[in-house]
Motif scaffolding. Structure first.
Motif, PDB file in Angstrom:
ATOM      1  N   SER A  43       2.039-116.101  25.779  1.00  0.00           N
ATOM      2  CA  SER A  43       1.985-115.275  26.873  1.00  0.00           C
ATOM      3  C   SER A  43       0.707-115.547  27.932  1.00  0.00           C
ATOM      4  CB  SER A  43       1.921-113.820  26.440  1.00  0.00           C
ATOM      5  OG  SER A  43       1.826-112.730  27.588  1.00  0.00           O
ATOM      6  N   ALA A  55       5.572-114.283  30.584  1.00  0.00           N
ATOM      7  CA  ALA A  55       4.619-113.810  30.091  1.00  0.00           C
ATOM      8  C   ALA A  55       4.712-112.383  29.544  1.00  0.00           C
ATOM      9  CB  ALA A  55       3.178-113.671  30.935  1.00  0.00           C
ATOM     10  N   ALA A  79       0.320-109.112  31.979  1.00  0.00           N
ATOM     11  CA  ALA A  79       1.752-109.294  32.446  1.00  0.00           C
ATOM     12  C   ALA A  79       2.263-108.465  33.383  1.00  0.00           C
ATOM     13  CB  ALA A  79       2.603-109.701  31.177  1.00  0.00           C
TER      14      ALA A  79
END
Length: 579
Positions: A43, A55, A79
């Motif tokens: 991620s 991500a 993210a």
């Protein structure tokens, strides 16, 4: 294999090669799909490339696999921030802080997300404000070689954070060439040399030659030029910078003096110098890690651990080099390992080493981790060692064996071995149980361990020979029984074993094997390395050819004891048949 792929991914990530990092983390995930750390690392790599949708997917999987791990929510928040979904980012950071209220990364992420959300709700006061918003700003600056080094400079970090909080503050730093270089990277434009370093010194990259661009360069657009700050304030700022630089210079001198004292083993003096350096400059965690090293040498492990913890905490705040943070965590692990008295005491040391390796894959740290894990395992075995309980468990196993309850017998013999791994009798008894259960490889392994522990223990040879006989390895069984007879020539079990092996070997010699028995024996022999070696030996191949074509020469070969032994092996295996 998963750990190896993960290590390659960490190395690629550390060098800024995020594409390769994603590949290696993906390989590791395919081998260990339930490892939450792998999804977390991938991620971070996706986020560094600006692939925030990917991500987010990995961050969600991280939280799903390990919902009580605070770092997973940090990935989730980053993210969401990259996707400009600041409400979800804020929720993720808050969830993480419920698990770890003192996590600086979560606090910083929450602050950035809240500031970004606030900026979205009002018009930007700077035409370049959006370039400095969200975590993607740090990812872009880290990925570009021209700005990566600036992230090691605390004053630059402070300026960028100030601009993030209020984009209009960009006007205050336009004279700083580093800020202008960062602005060019964030806007994907190339900076042209200039005196003022203002917006008019920027130009979009093109393939046009520099000389031609300079000739054809249009007049700068009429943009609001920030008014210069009053002269007294500029002088005060310069004085402040000069004072700060002077303190940093003096701090480095104190550090050098501390290093010299440390080499001379003048530890108290070294501590004094490192402490003075920290007073002068609190933005360099090497002073803390160096003082921790002195405390470690002095055996003051609590003080060492405290300095290491402070170095990690302060390093996170300053976004210090990950190698420095890894060094602090490694020193903490070493101090904890030296304090360990029981197997449980090694657990925090192992945890510290593992955290250090996530920051930087240092071979020395990995070696210390392996040593700590081995020491923990050895202590666990010592703590569990109890010959009296081992004897009791072995007797319980004997009772179950007599009742033909072989799985239960194996269970108690195994416990006896754990309690006293040096007792050959427990291995011998478990080998007998495995034989009854038809688990021949396990039985053979236990019989060999029994002989290894006590080569004079005759029972070990009868166990091993019996297993080999059941596996139809008659030559090997005969050799085992003969080894045992050297210790006890009149042992009835060994003598009976020899008789049975000779009978089976002679059965092949006489050609008394049924077609199925012959086929089975030949197939088994072809997987025997010793038989394969005999068949590929050029000398033996000539001997076998002489048996077919030159009987007199074959008789001469049989006078050689070594050749005779090999021929007997082939006859027993059904490869050579005597008519």
């Amino acid at each position: 294999m998963a750990d190896e792929a993960k290590a390659k991914g960490n190395a690629a990530f550390s060098s800024g090669n995020y594409t390769d990092a994603i590949k290696h983390f993906s390989d590791a995930i395919s081998l260990s799909p339930s490892n939450h750390v792998l999804f977390s690392n991938r991620s971070a790599a996706f986020a560094s490339l600006g692939k925030f949708s990917d991500a987010l997917s990995d961050a969600q999987k991280t939280v799903e696999l390990k919902p009580d791990w605070a770092k997973g929510y940090s990935r989730l928040g980053a993210a969401y921030s990259g996707l400009h979904n600041y409400s979800e980012a804020i929720a993720a950071y808050k969830k993480g802080l419920e698990i770890d209220p003192n996590n600086d990364a979560l606090k910083s992420g929450l602050s950035d997300a809240q500031a970004a959300m606030s900026r979205e709700s009002r018009p930007s006061s700077s035409p370049f404000g959006d370039a400095f918003s969200g975590p993607e700003m740090w990812a872009k600056l880290t990925a570009d070689p021209s700005t990566r080094g600036f992230l090691q400079q605390p004053d630059f970090i402070k300026m960028m954070q100030d601009i993030q909080k209020n984009p209009s503050n960009l006007n205050l730093y336009l004279k700083d060439q580093r800020v202008m270089q960062a602005l060019g990277v964030l806007l994907n434009i190339k900076m042209m040399p200039g005196n003022g370093g203002g917006p008019s010194d920027m130009e979009v990259q093109s393939e046009e030659p520099i000389r031609e661009r300079e000739v054809k360069r249009p007049e700068p657009k009429a943009e609001p030029v920030p008014e210069p700050a009053p002269e007294p304030m500029v002088e005060e700022e310069d004085d402040e910078v000069k004072e700060k630089k002077e303190k940093k210079r003096l701090a480095q001198k104190e550090k050098e003096a501390g290093n010299a004292a440390y080499k001379k083993k003048e530890f108290e003096e070294a501590i004094t110098h490192y402490s003075k350096a920290m007073e002068l400059d609190d933005e360099d965690i090497s002073f803390l890690t160096n003082r921790a090293a002195v405390y470690l040498e002095m055996g003051k492990y609590d003080e060492c651990i405290k300095d290491c913890d402070n170095a990690v905490e302060r390093g996170r705040e300053l976004r210090s080099d990950y190698k420095m943070i890894a060094r602090a965590l490694t020193r903490k692990g070493t101090a904890l390992a030296k304090m360990a008295k029981t197997s449980k005491d090694y657990e925090p040391a192992i945890e510290a080493y593992q955290k250090a390796l996530t920051e930087h894959r240092n071979p020395d740290t990995l070696k210390k981790l392996n040593e700590a894990e081995k020491a923990k395992k050895d202590l666990e075995q010592q703590e569990y060692f109890d010959p009296n309980i081992a004897d009791q468990e072995r007797e319980k196993g004997n009772e179950y064996f007599k009742e033909q309850k072989y799985p239960e017998a194996v269970k108690h013999y195994t416990e006896a071995i754990k309690r006293n791994p040096n007792d050959p009798k427990a291995y011998s008894n478990r080998a007998a149980s495995y034989t009854k259960l038809g688990a021949m490889p396990e039985a053979l392994k236990d019989a060999e361990k029994c002989i290894e522990l006590d080569p004079s223990f005759v029972k070990g040879y009868t166990r091993k020979g019996a297993v080999q006989f059941f596996m139809k390895e008659y030559d090997k069984a005969l050799e085992t029984y003969q080894e045992g007879l050297k210790l006890d020539p009149n042992n009835p079990e060994l003598l009976d074993g020899v008789r049975r092996c000779v009978g089976q070997i002679n059965k092949a010699s006489r050609g008394d094997l049924t077609p199925d028995e012959l086929k089975e024996r030949q197939a088994k022999a072809m997987h025997d390395p010793e038989i394969q070696t005999i068949l590929t030996d050029p000398v033996m191949r000539q001997v076998l050819m002489d048996f077919q074509e030159n009987p007199k020469a074959a008789q001469d070969h049989m006078k050689n004891p070594m050749v005779m032994h090999k021929i007997q092996k082939l006859i027993s295996a059904g490869i050579v048949q005597v008519k």
